[in-house]
Design an enzyme around this catalytic site. Structure first.
Site, short mmCIF file in Angstrom:
data_model
loop_
_atom_site.label_atom_id
_atom_site.label_comp_id
_atom_site.label_asym_id
_atom_site.label_seq_id
_atom_site.Cartn_x
_atom_site.Cartn_y
_atom_site.Cartn_z
N GLY A 76 38.97 44.89 32.38
CA GLY A 76 39.12 45.43 31.04
C GLY A 76 37.86 46.07 30.48
O GLY A 76 37.39 45.68 29.42
N THR A 118 31.36 41.20 30.88
CA THR A 118 31.92 41.18 29.52
C THR A 118 30.80 41.16 28.48
O THR A 118 30.90 41.82 27.43
CB THR A 118 32.80 39.91 29.36
OG1 THR A 118 33.70 39.85 30.46
CG2 THR A 118 33.58 39.91 28.07
N ASP A 140 30.17 30.57 38.03
CA ASP A 140 29.06 30.89 38.93
C ASP A 140 27.70 30.41 38.40
O ASP A 140 26.74 30.31 39.17
CB ASP A 140 28.96 32.40 39.15
CG ASP A 140 30.25 33.00 39.67
OD1 ASP A 140 31.02 32.27 40.31
OD2 ASP A 140 30.50 34.20 39.42
N GLY A 183 30.87 32.03 43.82
CA GLY A 183 29.54 32.07 43.21
C GLY A 183 28.92 33.45 43.16
O GLY A 183 27.82 33.62 42.65
O1 F6P Z 1 32.77 35.26 38.71
C1 F6P Z 1 33.71 34.27 38.96
C2 F6P Z 1 34.38 34.48 40.29
O2 F6P Z 1 35.29 33.42 40.50
C3 F6P Z 1 33.43 34.62 41.47
O3 F6P Z 1 32.89 33.40 41.90
C4 F6P Z 1 34.31 35.30 42.48
O4 F6P Z 1 33.56 36.05 43.39
C5 F6P Z 1 35.15 36.20 41.62
O5 F6P Z 1 35.11 35.68 40.31
C6 F6P Z 1 36.58 36.33 42.05
O6 F6P Z 1 37.21 37.25 41.21
P1 F6P Z 1 38.78 37.55 41.21
O7 F6P Z 1 39.41 36.63 40.20
O8 F6P Z 1 38.86 38.97 40.81
O9 F6P Z 1 39.32 37.28 42.57
#
Ligand code: F6P
Length: 370
Positions: A76, A118, A140, A183
């Site tokens: 977004g 964000t 993370d 992470g």
């Molecule tokens: O930033 C949080 C996180 O869970 C990361 O640890 C991971 O790489 C990413 O988001 C995964 O994102 P999505 O929900 O787009 O798969």
């Protein structure tokens, strides 16, 4: 202060609902102020039915609930919103529309609960005149300017439980178990869960590793009669001299998605003659009920963000420092992301050196890669 807006952006993290609840209760009880929620991150300003009133009734019972009652979006970005024009996909900048919407809604402040992406956007909107306050969220734990983000403790708890469970089956079958953890470019989840769960090897992005060193550790254990090993691998870990592994490339709208290094490490170990299985813990780390620590932190953050708004302190982010909630410049907080400090993190590093001594080893007072 008469009306506050609140939105949740980016990937969800356990504790978002606890912040929303604290915001609503503090705004209503301490300031008699109205709260409106914006659905699905910044998209809610543009979408029909994206604005919803939040009263005490709406936040009743949400403290222990994972996810976010407002919904979220990690694509977004108002500066690059995906649209179809003449049958073709393209991106447009809708940030001015958002600013107008915020003015139309007569918001005295907008509280943005988000991670680095964000919060970067929040700072940019402040520069367009929006009275913004940031609340640092992410499993993370990689946001600068704060000692902790809410959601991290829950993710570490889930990851530690996974390591505990892998231990029993690894031992029963005399296997190597590789666990890939989230992470992004920070190794906090793998490091904290790996230490807490007693992993034998912990691979984090901050310290490039050598495959041979990982296998040497597994072999050393087998040679002394311990026929199983647990390897915690952060999704952003990379072999020395090589690139990180991605499961999807990024573009203007989507950030690249890390993933796959666990499988590669597992295959390497298997090729060296050790039976190996790979688990990718994935989004289980983001789901479920927040731990008491995350509820406590989220509640303090939410209340503090409302009090900052009441003082008119904008372009600030609530932050945890030395156990106290303070506020820091939003711009500075997002300028430099937080990473595991391998030189100064006094607790985990010596333990890693002793328990794992795989990625690096202390040599003449300096950390050296193996
Ligand atoms: O930033 C949080 C996180 O869970 C990361 O640890 C991971 O790489 C990413 O988001 C995964 O994102 P999505 O929900 O787009 O798969």
């Amino acid at each position: 202060m008469k009306r506050l807006g609140v939105l949740t952006g980016g990937g969800d993290a356990p504790g978002l609902n606890a912040v929303i609840r604290a915001v609503v209760k503090t705004a209503i009880h301490e300031y008699g102020c109205e709260v409106i929620g914006i659905r699905d991150g910044y998209d809610g300003f543009i979408d029909d039915q994206g604005i919803t009133p939040l009263g005490i009734e709406e936040v009743r019972g949400i403290l222990p609930r994972g996810g976010t009652i407002l919904g979220t979006a990690n694509r977004g970005n108002p500066y690059a919103r995906k649209v179809i024009r003449d049958g073709k996909e393209t991106t447009i900048d809708v940030s001015d529309e958002i600013v107008k919407c915020i003015r139309r809604l007569k918001m005295d402040a907008l509280l943005v609960l988000g991670g680095d992406g964000t919060l970067h956007i929040a700072h940019e909107l402040f520069q367009k005149g929006v009275p913004i306050i940031g609340v640092p969220k992410t499993i993370d734990n990689d946001i600068g300017g704060t000692e902790a983000t809410f959601g991290f403790d829950t993710a570490v708890t889930t990851a530690t439980e996974a390591i505990d469970k892998l231990h029993t089956t690894a031992e029963a079958h005399h296997r190597v178990m590789v666990l890939e953890l989230m992470g992004r470019d920070a190794g906090f989840i793998a490091l904290h869960a790996g230490i807490s769960g007693g992993a034998d090897v912990i691979l984090i992005p901050e310290i490039p590793f050598k495959y041979e060193a990982v296998v040497a550790k597994v072999r050393e254990r087998v040679d002394r009669g311990t026929l199983f090993s647990i390897i915690a691998v952060s999704e952003g870990a990379k072999p020395l001299g090589e690139q990180q592994v991605f499961s999807r490339t990024g573009d203007e709208v989507y950030v690249p998605r890390l993933g796959g290094i666990g499988q590669i490490v597992g295959e390497y170990i298997e090729q060296q003659g050790f039976e190996t299985r790979v688990t990718v813990l994935g989004h289980l780390q983001r789901g479920g009920t927040p731990t008491p620590f995350d509820r406590w932190l989220a509640t303090r953050y939410g209340a503090a963000a409302v009090r900052l708004a009441a003082q008119g302190k904008f372009d600030r982010m609530v932050s945890l420092q030395g156990g106290k909630i303070v506020d820091v410049s939003l711009e500075k907080a997002v300028a430099v992301p937080k990473r595991v400090d391998i030189n100064e993190d006094a607790v985990p590093v010596p333990v890693m050196l002793e328990v794992c001594h795989i990625s690096f080893r202390m040599s003449m007072g300096e950390l050296r890669l193996l």
